[in-house]
Scaffold this active site. Structure first.
Site, short mmCIF file in Angstrom:
data_model
loop_
_atom_site.label_atom_id
_atom_site.label_comp_id
_atom_site.label_asym_id
_atom_site.label_seq_id
_atom_site.Cartn_x
_atom_site.Cartn_y
_atom_site.Cartn_z
CB SER A 25 -66.56 -64.97 -29.23
OG SER A 25 -65.84 -63.85 -29.67
CB THR A 57 -68.02 -67.44 -24.66
OG1 THR A 57 -68.22 -66.53 -25.74
CG2 THR A 57 -66.57 -67.75 -24.45
CE1 TYR A 58 -68.46 -66.62 -31.60
CE2 TYR A 58 -70.15 -66.36 -29.92
CZ TYR A 58 -69.46 -65.87 -31.01
OH TYR A 58 -69.77 -64.64 -31.50
N GLY A 72 -67.60 -58.88 -25.68
CA GLY A 72 -69.02 -58.70 -25.37
C GLY A 72 -69.28 -58.84 -23.88
CB ALA A 73 -72.11 -60.34 -22.02
CB ALA A 74 -67.36 -63.09 -22.10
#
Length: 115
Positions: A25, A57-58, A72-74
């Site tokens: 996120s 993403t959110y 995270g991955a972002a």
């Protein structure tokens, strides 16, 4: 017919943190969420001005004013200090879209709202 149209944008915010060890996120400060009319868990696109990355993403609501933290991955797609544009879209009829005005939030280098 329904089309997707820009509903809100946080323009040229500075990334304040990147946390690889979080589920995912973008964490956004509560005042920016409110000004942009975003909802927690709403899908957004992040446009990284520094490296050209574009990804979805959110939103999750942070605790700190001016916070912009990719999780995270972002977190791999940004560096602290990068300039990003956060955009959200809404579906609406073409007729409504013609008169709709999105919420545009402009911020300074400290992610304080200027407009």
């Amino acid at each position: 017919m329904k089309i997707e149209i820009l509903s809100s944008k946080i323009h040229r915010a500075r990334v304040t943190d990147a946390n690889l060890n979080y589920v995912g996120s973008v964490t956004i400060g509560p005042e920016l969420i409110e000004a942009a009319g975003l909802c927690e868990y709403q899908k957004v696109e992040i446009l990284n001005v520094n490296n050209g990355e574009r990804f979805a993403t959110y939103v999750i609501c942070g605790d700190k004013k001016g916070e912009i933290c990719l999780n995270g991955a972002a977190a791999r797609k940004v560096c602290v200090g990068d300039i990003v544009i956060i955009v959200a879209y809404a579906q609406m009829s073409t007729k409504k879209a013609r008169s709709f005005k999105p919420k545009i939030v402009q911020v300074n280098a400290k992610n304080q709202i200027t407009e």
